[in-house]
Design a protein around this motif. Sequence first.
Motif, short mmCIF file in Angstrom:
data_model
loop_
_atom_site.label_atom_id
_atom_site.label_comp_id
_atom_site.label_asym_id
_atom_site.label_seq_id
_atom_site.Cartn_x
_atom_site.Cartn_y
_atom_site.Cartn_z
N MET A 27 2.72 1.58 20.55
CA MET A 27 2.19 2.79 20.13
C MET A 27 2.94 2.92 18.75
O MET A 27 2.28 3.34 17.66
CB MET A 27 1.81 4.03 20.83
N HIS A 28 4.16 2.57 18.77
CA HIS A 28 4.90 3.05 17.52
C HIS A 28 4.66 2.31 16.42
O HIS A 28 4.43 2.76 15.32
CB HIS A 28 6.45 2.96 17.84
N LYS A 29 4.50 0.95 16.54
CA LYS A 29 3.93 0.05 15.37
C LYS A 29 2.55 0.60 14.87
O LYS A 29 2.68 0.45 13.81
CB LYS A 29 3.88 -1.22 16.01
N THR A 30 1.62 0.98 15.60
CA THR A 30 0.35 1.76 15.01
C THR A 30 0.85 2.62 14.25
O THR A 30 0.09 2.78 13.03
CB THR A 30 -0.55 2.26 16.36
N PHE A 31 1.68 3.88 14.44
CA PHE A 31 1.85 4.66 13.50
C PHE A 31 2.63 4.24 12.27
O PHE A 31 2.64 4.85 11.00
CB PHE A 31 2.80 5.87 14.34
N LEU A 32 3.71 3.29 12.41
CA LEU A 32 4.45 2.60 11.13
C LEU A 32 3.23 1.89 10.49
O LEU A 32 3.39 2.09 9.17
CB LEU A 32 5.33 1.62 11.83
N VAL A 33 2.27 1.25 11.03
CA VAL A 33 1.23 0.55 9.95
C VAL A 33 0.45 1.54 9.27
O VAL A 33 0.13 1.36 8.08
CB VAL A 33 0.49 -0.21 10.86
N TRP A 34 0.20 2.78 9.95
CA TRP A 34 -0.78 3.76 9.48
C TRP A 34 0.03 4.30 8.18
O TRP A 34 -0.49 4.70 7.06
CB TRP A 34 -1.35 4.67 10.34
N ALA A 35 1.20 4.71 8.41
CA ALA A 35 2.04 5.28 7.55
C ALA A 35 2.34 4.35 6.30
O ALA A 35 2.36 4.93 5.12
CB ALA A 35 3.59 5.32 8.09
N ALA A 36 2.31 3.03 6.69
CA ALA A 36 2.52 2.21 5.33
C ALA A 36 1.20 2.34 4.42
O ALA A 36 1.05 2.58 3.18
CB ALA A 36 2.72 0.77 5.85
N LEU A 37 0.04 2.05 5.33
CA LEU A 37 -1.11 2.19 4.49
C LEU A 37 -1.49 3.64 3.84
O LEU A 37 -1.87 3.55 2.57
CB LEU A 37 -2.35 2.16 5.48
N LEU A 38 -1.25 4.44 4.58
CA LEU A 38 -1.46 5.86 3.96
C LEU A 38 -0.50 6.35 2.70
O LEU A 38 -0.85 6.91 1.95
CB LEU A 38 -1.31 6.95 4.92
N GLY A 39 0.67 5.74 2.89
CA GLY A 39 1.98 5.89 1.81
C GLY A 39 1.30 5.17 0.76
O GLY A 39 1.33 5.82 -0.48
N GLY A 40 0.87 3.90 0.79
CA GLY A 40 0.39 3.24 -0.41
C GLY A 40 -1.06 3.93 -1.04
O GLY A 40 -0.94 3.97 -2.29
N LEU A 41 -1.80 4.49 -0.10
CA LEU A 41 -3.06 5.00 -0.73
C LEU A 41 -2.51 6.44 -1.48
O LEU A 41 -3.02 6.50 -2.47
CB LEU A 41 -3.77 5.36 0.37
N ALA A 42 -1.47 6.84 -0.95
CA ALA A 42 -1.03 8.34 -1.73
C ALA A 42 -0.39 7.93 -2.95
O ALA A 42 -0.62 8.61 -4.08
CB ALA A 42 -0.01 8.86 -0.68
N VAL A 43 0.10 6.81 -3.05
CA VAL A 43 0.80 6.27 -4.43
C VAL A 43 -0.27 6.11 -5.35
O VAL A 43 -0.37 6.52 -6.70
CB VAL A 43 1.66 5.03 -4.37
N ILE A 44 -1.66 5.53 -5.11
CA ILE A 44 -2.75 5.05 -5.68
C ILE A 44 -3.45 6.29 -6.12
O ILE A 44 -3.60 6.57 -7.39
CB ILE A 44 -3.56 4.00 -4.96
N LEU A 45 -3.43 7.09 -5.21
CA LEU A 45 -4.11 8.43 -5.57
C LEU A 45 -3.48 9.31 -6.41
O LEU A 45 -3.88 10.08 -7.52
CB LEU A 45 -4.46 9.26 -4.44
N GLY A 46 -2.00 9.35 -6.34
CA GLY A 46 -1.19 10.09 -6.97
C GLY A 46 -1.15 9.49 -8.48
O GLY A 46 -1.13 10.42 -9.41
N ALA A 47 -1.29 8.33 -8.80
CA ALA A 47 -1.21 7.68 -10.06
C ALA A 47 -2.70 8.00 -10.86
O ALA A 47 -2.79 8.44 -11.87
CB ALA A 47 -1.20 6.42 -9.92
N PHE A 48 -3.84 8.09 -10.03
CA PHE A 48 -5.02 8.32 -10.51
C PHE A 48 -4.97 9.77 -10.93
O PHE A 48 -5.64 10.35 -11.87
CB PHE A 48 -6.03 8.10 -9.24
#
Length: 128
Positions: free
Chosen positions: A1-22
Motif C-alpha cells: 500500500m505504501h508504494k501506491t501512496f508514493l506513486v500518487w504523490a509523485a503524479l499529483l506533485g508533478g500535476l501541481a507543478v504544471i498547474l502552478g506554472a499555468f
Amino acid sequence: MHKTFLVWAALLGGLAVILGAFGAHKLKELVPMETVSTFQTGVTYQFYHVFALLAVGILYAHIPTPQLVWAGRFFLIGILLFSGSLYALTLLKATETVGLRGIGAITPLGGLFFIAGWVALLLGVLRK
C-alpha cells in the motif's frame, strides 16, 4: 500500500507543478486576479498534501497500521474535492459558464477530508 501512496504523490506533485506554472503564467490572461488567487489556493493545498502522502507512504513501510492507510485515502480524497473544486470553479469562471456555482460547497468537504487525514496520520503514528 505504501508504494501506491508514493506513486500518487509523485503524479499529483508533478500535476501541481504544471498547474502552478499555468496559474502563474497564463491564467491571469483568462480570469480576474481573485480567481487566480482561488486557483493558487488549490495548487498550494495540493502541494501540502502531496508531501503528506509522501510521509504516509514512507511511514507505512515502517509502521503498517490501518490508520495510515486511511490517512493516505483521506488525503487523496481531500485533494480531489478541495483542490479539484477550486480548479473547477476557476474553469467555470474562465469559460463564463452559468450555473454550477454551487460547486464551491464541495471545497469545505475536501477540507474536512484533509483534517481527517491528519488525525488518522496522528493515530497511526501513536498506535505503534
